[in-house]
Design a protein around this motif. Structure first.
Motif, PDB file in Angstrom:
ATOM      1  N   GLY A   1     -52.775  25.637 -37.456  1.00  0.00           N
ATOM      2  CA  GLY A   1     -53.692  26.472 -36.699  1.00  0.00           C
ATOM      3  C   GLY A   1     -53.090  27.751 -36.177  1.00  0.00           C
ATOM      4  O   GLY A   1     -53.796  28.561 -35.558  1.00  0.00           O
ATOM      5  N   VAL A   2     -51.800  27.976 -36.424  1.00  0.00           N
ATOM      6  CA  VAL A   2     -51.110  29.161 -35.936  1.00  0.00           C
ATOM      7  C   VAL A   2     -51.123  30.234 -37.026  1.00  0.00           C
ATOM      8  O   VAL A   2     -50.855  29.943 -38.198  1.00  0.00           O
ATOM      9  CB  VAL A   2     -49.662  28.824 -35.543  1.00  0.00           C
ATOM     10  N   CYS A   3     -51.435  31.464 -36.648  1.00  0.00           N
ATOM     11  CA  CYS A   3     -51.408  32.583 -37.584  1.00  0.00           C
ATOM     12  C   CYS A   3     -50.024  33.230 -37.552  1.00  0.00           C
ATOM     13  O   CYS A   3     -49.444  33.397 -36.478  1.00  0.00           O
ATOM     14  CB  CYS A   3     -52.464  33.621 -37.218  1.00  0.00           C
ATOM     15  N   GLY A   4     -49.532  33.616 -38.714  1.00  0.00           N
ATOM     16  CA  GLY A   4     -48.260  34.308 -38.699  1.00  0.00           C
ATOM     17  C   GLY A   4     -47.515  34.247 -40.004  1.00  0.00           C
ATOM     18  O   GLY A   4     -48.098  34.016 -41.068  1.00  0.00           O
ATOM     19  N   GLY A   5     -46.196  34.473 -39.912  1.00  0.00           N
ATOM     20  CA  GLY A   5     -45.366  34.686 -41.077  1.00  0.00           C
ATOM     21  C   GLY A   5     -44.617  33.463 -41.542  1.00  0.00           C
ATOM     22  O   GLY A   5     -44.862  32.332 -41.107  1.00  0.00           O
ATOM     23  N   THR A   6     -43.680  33.723 -42.439  1.00  0.00           N
ATOM     24  CA  THR A   6     -42.906  32.696 -43.117  1.00  0.00           C
ATOM     25  C   THR A   6     -41.594  32.461 -42.387  1.00  0.00           C
ATOM     26  O   THR A   6     -40.794  33.389 -42.241  1.00  0.00           O
ATOM     27  CB  THR A   6     -42.601  33.142 -44.560  1.00  0.00           C
ATOM     28  N   PRO A   7     -41.307  31.247 -41.947  1.00  0.00           N
ATOM     29  CA  PRO A   7     -40.018  30.991 -41.295  1.00  0.00           C
ATOM     30  C   PRO A   7     -38.868  31.133 -42.289  1.00  0.00           C
ATOM     31  O   PRO A   7     -38.959  30.679 -43.434  1.00  0.00           O
ATOM     32  CB  PRO A   7     -40.153  29.560 -40.770  1.00  0.00           C
TER      33      PRO A   7
END
Length: 240
Positions: free
Chosen positions: A29-35
């Motif tokens: 459910g979290v929006c964002g980038g690639t760890p």
């Protein structure tokens, strides 16, 4: 090493890019980038707009740093980091070694079976530059979600061994490129430091002749909207 007192790159051989963090929702459910993690470069975020956070994982544990305009956050090699976009997060990224973090010094936190050799890793992470934008986006999202699978396993691990195993695997993956990285460092950060030493030596002896070699440069981004690890990137010459 430089033979004169002049180094014309950005200060200290850093590089910059402008980052609009992905707003794609992940399975948590979290929006964002690639760890991912860098092995030889520190990286800094100067937040210029929006709101979000950076999640980090090191041998000291898991942390979350809020990001808002005016925040400057930075971390050293070995820090696994994941950018979270809560509201149109935009960042200017400062990178060691002429942008090496975007030119190879990064390993995504894929599950262990994808970290066995460079070919297997590349097959899971490479985004063909000549692919249509829709296909590039599909690949970027797929590798982000795959890296999140490995990241969550590392974050939830019981004991230090899974993270240590990831460190070892990452070191093996990048070993074939170390000669190229060393050359980049010698042309950049090492040359910049040597130039400063040369200038100090000259000034100490009363020689100010290097001041006559001053140059001024300005440039616009060489590419806009590239699919990066954390978001869409505007990059400058020398940054991949």
């Amino acid at each position: 090493m430089v033979s004169t007192a002049q180094f014309t790159g950005l200060p200290g051989a850093v590089a910059v890019s402008h980052l609009s963090v992905y707003d794609w929702p992940a399975t948590d459910g979290v929006c964002g980038g690639t760890p991912h993690m860098h092995l030889t470069c520190s990286e800094a975020y100067v937040v210029t707009g929006g709101r979000g956070a950076v999640q980090t994982l090191t041998t000291s544990g898991y942390e979350v740093a809020p990001l808002q305009p005016g925040t400057v956050a930075w971390f050293t090699p070995g820090t696994i980091h994941r950018l979270v976009n809560e509201d149109d997060l935009r960042i200017t990224v400062l990178m060691q070694n002429d942008g090496l973090p975007e030119a190879g010094d990064a390993v995504l936190t894929l599950p262990p079976q994808y970290l066995t050799d460079p070919e297997t890793y590349a097959a899971a992470t490479a985004i063909p530059a000549d692919a249509p934008e829709e296909e590039q986006e599909r690949i970027a999202r797929a590798r982000r979600d795959l890296a999140l699978e490995g990241y969550r396993a590392l974050r939830d691990a019981d004991g230090p061994e899974p993270l240590a195993a990831f460190h070892r695997a990452a070191a093996v993956l990048v070993r074939p490129r170390l000669t190229e990285w060393r050359e980049r460092w010698e042309r950049g950060a090492r040359a910049a430091a040597a130039a400063t030493g040369d200038q100090l030596d000259r000034l100490e002896s009363g020689d100010a002749s290097h001041l006559a070699d001053a140059v001024v440069r300005a440039e616009q981004p060489s590419a806009y909207g590239k699919f990066g690890m954390c978001g869409r990137l505007d990059v400058y010459k020398g940054t991949v």
